[in-house]
Scaffold this motif. Structure first.
Motif, mmCIF file in Angstrom:
data_model
loop_
_atom_site.group_PDB
_atom_site.id
_atom_site.type_symbol
_atom_site.label_atom_id
_atom_site.label_comp_id
_atom_site.label_asym_id
_atom_site.label_seq_id
_atom_site.Cartn_x
_atom_site.Cartn_y
_atom_site.Cartn_z
ATOM 1 N N PRO A 1 -41.954 -27.954 -2.515
ATOM 2 C CA PRO A 1 -43.267 -27.280 -2.406
ATOM 3 C C PRO A 1 -43.407 -26.024 -3.267
ATOM 4 C CG PRO A 1 -42.413 -27.841 -0.237
ATOM 5 C CD PRO A 1 -41.313 -28.116 -1.194
ATOM 6 N N VAL A 2 -42.300 -25.472 -3.811
ATOM 7 C CA VAL A 2 -42.456 -24.253 -4.616
ATOM 8 C C VAL A 2 -42.078 -24.444 -6.091
ATOM 9 C CG1 VAL A 2 -42.136 -22.642 -2.694
ATOM 10 C CG2 VAL A 2 -40.154 -23.402 -3.969
ATOM 11 N N ARG A 3 -41.472 -25.547 -6.428
ATOM 12 C CA ARG A 3 -40.997 -25.709 -7.817
ATOM 13 C C ARG A 3 -41.600 -26.956 -8.455
ATOM 14 N NH1 ARG A 3 -36.258 -24.884 -4.521
ATOM 15 N NH2 ARG A 3 -35.399 -22.800 -4.821
ATOM 16 N N PHE A 4 -41.751 -26.880 -9.771
ATOM 17 C CA PHE A 4 -42.266 -28.056 -10.469
ATOM 18 C C PHE A 4 -41.750 -28.099 -11.903
ATOM 19 C CE2 PHE A 4 -45.107 -25.394 -12.854
ATOM 20 C CZ PHE A 4 -45.607 -24.450 -11.952
ATOM 21 N N ILE A 5 -41.912 -29.269 -12.525
ATOM 22 C CA ILE A 5 -41.615 -29.435 -13.955
ATOM 23 C C ILE A 5 -42.956 -29.431 -14.685
ATOM 24 C CG2 ILE A 5 -40.723 -31.034 -15.703
ATOM 25 C CD1 ILE A 5 -38.902 -32.189 -13.523
ATOM 26 N N SER A 6 -43.051 -28.649 -15.762
ATOM 27 C CA SER A 6 -44.327 -28.622 -16.479
ATOM 28 C C SER A 6 -44.088 -28.351 -17.971
ATOM 29 C CB SER A 6 -45.242 -27.559 -15.870
ATOM 30 O OG SER A 6 -46.541 -27.690 -16.378
ATOM 31 N N ASN A 7 -45.104 -27.945 -18.690
ATOM 32 C CA ASN A 7 -44.972 -27.664 -20.132
ATOM 33 C C ASN A 7 -45.927 -26.541 -20.512
ATOM 34 O OD1 ASN A 7 -47.628 -28.868 -20.884
ATOM 35 N ND2 ASN A 7 -46.650 -30.660 -19.978
ATOM 36 N N HIS A 8 -46.008 -26.259 -21.797
ATOM 37 C CA HIS A 8 -46.728 -25.052 -22.253
ATOM 38 C C HIS A 8 -48.212 -25.269 -22.547
ATOM 39 C CE1 HIS A 8 -42.985 -22.884 -22.565
ATOM 40 N NE2 HIS A 8 -42.464 -23.896 -23.231
ATOM 41 N N SER A 9 -48.761 -26.407 -22.211
ATOM 42 C CA SER A 9 -50.168 -26.634 -22.585
ATOM 43 C C SER A 9 -51.099 -25.635 -21.878
ATOM 44 C CB SER A 9 -50.575 -28.060 -22.218
ATOM 45 O OG SER A 9 -51.947 -28.229 -22.464
ATOM 46 N N SER A 10 -52.008 -25.048 -22.647
ATOM 47 C CA SER A 10 -52.945 -24.056 -22.104
ATOM 48 C C SER A 10 -54.288 -24.678 -21.749
ATOM 49 C CB SER A 10 -53.195 -22.975 -23.159
ATOM 50 O OG SER A 10 -53.777 -23.591 -24.304
ATOM 51 N N GLY A 11 -54.589 -25.821 -22.369
ATOM 52 C CA GLY A 11 -55.912 -26.427 -22.193
ATOM 53 C C GLY A 11 -56.882 -26.035 -23.296
ATOM 54 N N LYS A 12 -56.464 -25.145 -24.222
ATOM 55 C CA LYS A 12 -57.405 -24.646 -25.239
ATOM 56 C C LYS A 12 -57.927 -25.784 -26.131
ATOM 57 C CE LYS A 12 -55.350 -20.028 -25.481
ATOM 58 N NZ LYS A 12 -54.541 -19.101 -26.276
ATOM 59 N N MET A 13 -57.013 -26.675 -26.567
ATOM 60 C CA MET A 13 -57.439 -27.739 -27.489
ATOM 61 C C MET A 13 -58.401 -28.698 -26.777
ATOM 62 S SD MET A 13 -56.998 -28.737 -30.641
ATOM 63 C CE MET A 13 -58.652 -29.375 -30.820
ATOM 64 N N GLY A 14 -58.010 -29.124 -25.583
ATOM 65 C CA GLY A 14 -58.840 -30.087 -24.852
ATOM 66 C C GLY A 14 -60.193 -29.506 -24.477
#
Ligand code: PMT
Length: 435
Positions: free
Chosen positions: A230-243
């Motif tokens: 519930p407190v940890r996750f795997i993710s990446n650096h995408s900001s959403g700016k391009m989309g």
């Protein structure tokens, strides 16, 4: 928060730049200061450093400079480059592409809007050479806060006095929040793109072609978060700016836009429908639900390829464990599923974020996933890929054609991508292409 690069050059009005900096901060801006060598004769860098709590850059080559390529990093992490005061010398350098110090190199590397507040002796301001340089910069898209008439430091009276600091700040704030003004890199001069904060509605609709009217564009944006517990996750650096830039551009060109957004660090543009879906599986479900209503699908999200096989229901404790092994399971490939299940006429666009053999990998993704278009970013290049305001990419189409897009704001790249989509749509309408 708006990020302002404040450039201070060597004139008697340099002390007023301190007040400009304070007013910008009070207006909620994050200010980073760069000074020319001569400016430091009038105000010490320490003054700005104490008030911004940041290193003040004077010289790229200074051993104390914490960033060895500061002019690139500085120029690409601001929403506005504001020069107060601007001397005749810096104006001449900017107008002629001279890059012999930190500030002039920063100007050349900068894609954000630029605003210049000159201050100098009246004769200097009125010189034909100065008029030519100012005109050149205006043509290049630079904004001026004109000097005013008054008593000058040289005890003469005439035009050349720095505009009031409140007016400079008001004009700077208006520029960065004005949805219709253009960046310096807007080659068309149409004023269709603005500063680099994708949270704004950045397209001036009256100046934008409406060639996507009747289209319903569905787009995935941002990075996914795959829960470990519930407190940890795997993710990446995408900001959403391009989309988000593609979403905003499509909206301005007349499309109805639905965004399925994972984790983003910027806000979606106004006017688009947003469905939040944090994990790859949720994003897959939302896209599959929305897809039948869509005519264009764009996969701009950085979707995790793997997620923890069994996310824990409670926080995993570290006591008694020196190592931990996570078992990961492949996530559904949203883009491939869209292409596999597409209905007639649906144009499918993917992105490829690559670090080597960019074009080959992107082409192979296009073929394996059955895409019409792939936008290949080489994310190792400075100014490209995750989280930057700019991007560098090649748009590759299934018919073999490709378009190299050099460094440009993501808003501008969004328009380029949609140009290719619109061309494909024109061909499907005339019957020479079948998505
Ligand atoms: O958000 P920004 O900070 O502005 O950064 C923009 C960006 C770099 C994230 C964007 O331009 C980009 O390249 N997005 C795709 C990143 C990516 O995950 O690439 P990929 O090569 O791993 O995936 C290829 C394509 O398949 C992508 O369209 C992706 O959305 C899609 N995909 C991947 C895996 C998966 N399980 N489902 C998918 O739909």
């Amino acid at each position: 928060m708006k990020r302002i690069g404040l450039g201070v050059t060597g004139g008697i009005a340099a002390y007023k730049a301190v007040e400009v900096m304070r007013l910008l901060q009070r207006s909620g801006c994050d200010v980073t200061v760069a000074m020319t060598r001569h400016a430091t004769e009038f105000v010490r860098p320490l003054t700005f450093r104490a008030l911004t709590d940041k290193h003040v850059i004077v010289d790229d080559y200074d051993p104390d400079n914490p960033d060895p390529i500061a002019h690139i990093n500085f120029s690409q992490n601001i929403d506005l480059l504001l020069i107060v005061p601007a001397t005749a010398n810096i104006i001449a350098k900017f107008a002629n592409g001279v890059a012999d110090d930190f500030l002039s190199s920063t100007y050349l590397a900068c894609t954000a809007p630029v605003m210049i507040a000159p201050a100098m002796n009246t004769t200097m301001w009125e010189q034909p050479a100065m008029r030519r340089n100012v005109e050149q910069l205006r043509t290049d898209g630079v904004h001026f806060v004109e000097p005013v008439a008054g008593e000058l430091a040289c005890k003469t009276v005439g035009t050349g006095k720095l505009e009031d600091v409140e007016n400079i700040v008001a004009q700077a704030m208006a520029l960065i929040s004005n949805a219709g003004s253009s960046t310096r890199m807007d080659e068309s001069g149409s004023g269709s793109t603005v500063g680099l904060n994708p949270s704004q509605h950045f397209f001036n609709e009256s100046n934008t072609k409406r060639d996507l009217e009747g289209e319903r564009l569905l787009i995935t944006v941002g990075g996914t978060r795959e829960a470990i517990d519930p407190v940890r996750f795997i993710s990446n650096h995408s900001s959403g700016k391009m989309g988000f830039a593609v979403a905003a551009a499509a909206l301005a060109r007349g499309a109805e836009v639905t965004v399925v957004a994972g984790a983003t660090t910027v806000e979606p543009p106004e006017g688009v429908r947003v469905i939040r879906a944090m994990a790859a599986a949720e994003m897959h479900e939302a896209v599959m639900r929305e897809m039948p209503k869509s005519t264009i699908f764009v996969g701009a999200a950085a979707v995790a390829d793997y997620a923890p096989s069994n996310a824990a229901d409670t926080k995993i404790k570290k006591e008694g464990r020196e190592t931990m092994t996570l078992q990961l399971t492949k996530t559904p490939d949203i883009l491939a599923d869209v292409a596999r299940n597409r209905h007639e006429g649906l144009i499918v666009v993917g992105f490829a974020a690559e670090t080597s053999d960019v074009i080959e990998y992107a082409r192979s993704k296009m073929e394996k996933k059955g895409l019409d278009i792939v936008v290949a970013n080489d994310i190792t290049q400075r100014g490209a890929g995750f989280n930057s305001d700019t991007n560098i990419a090649t748009i590759i189409s299934r018919d073999g054609s490709s378009r190299d897009l050099s460094l440009r704001p993501k808003q501008e790249m969004a328009q380029d991508i949609l140009d290719v989509v619109a061309q494909l749509r024109a061909r499907t309408t005339e019957g020479t292409y079948r998505p």
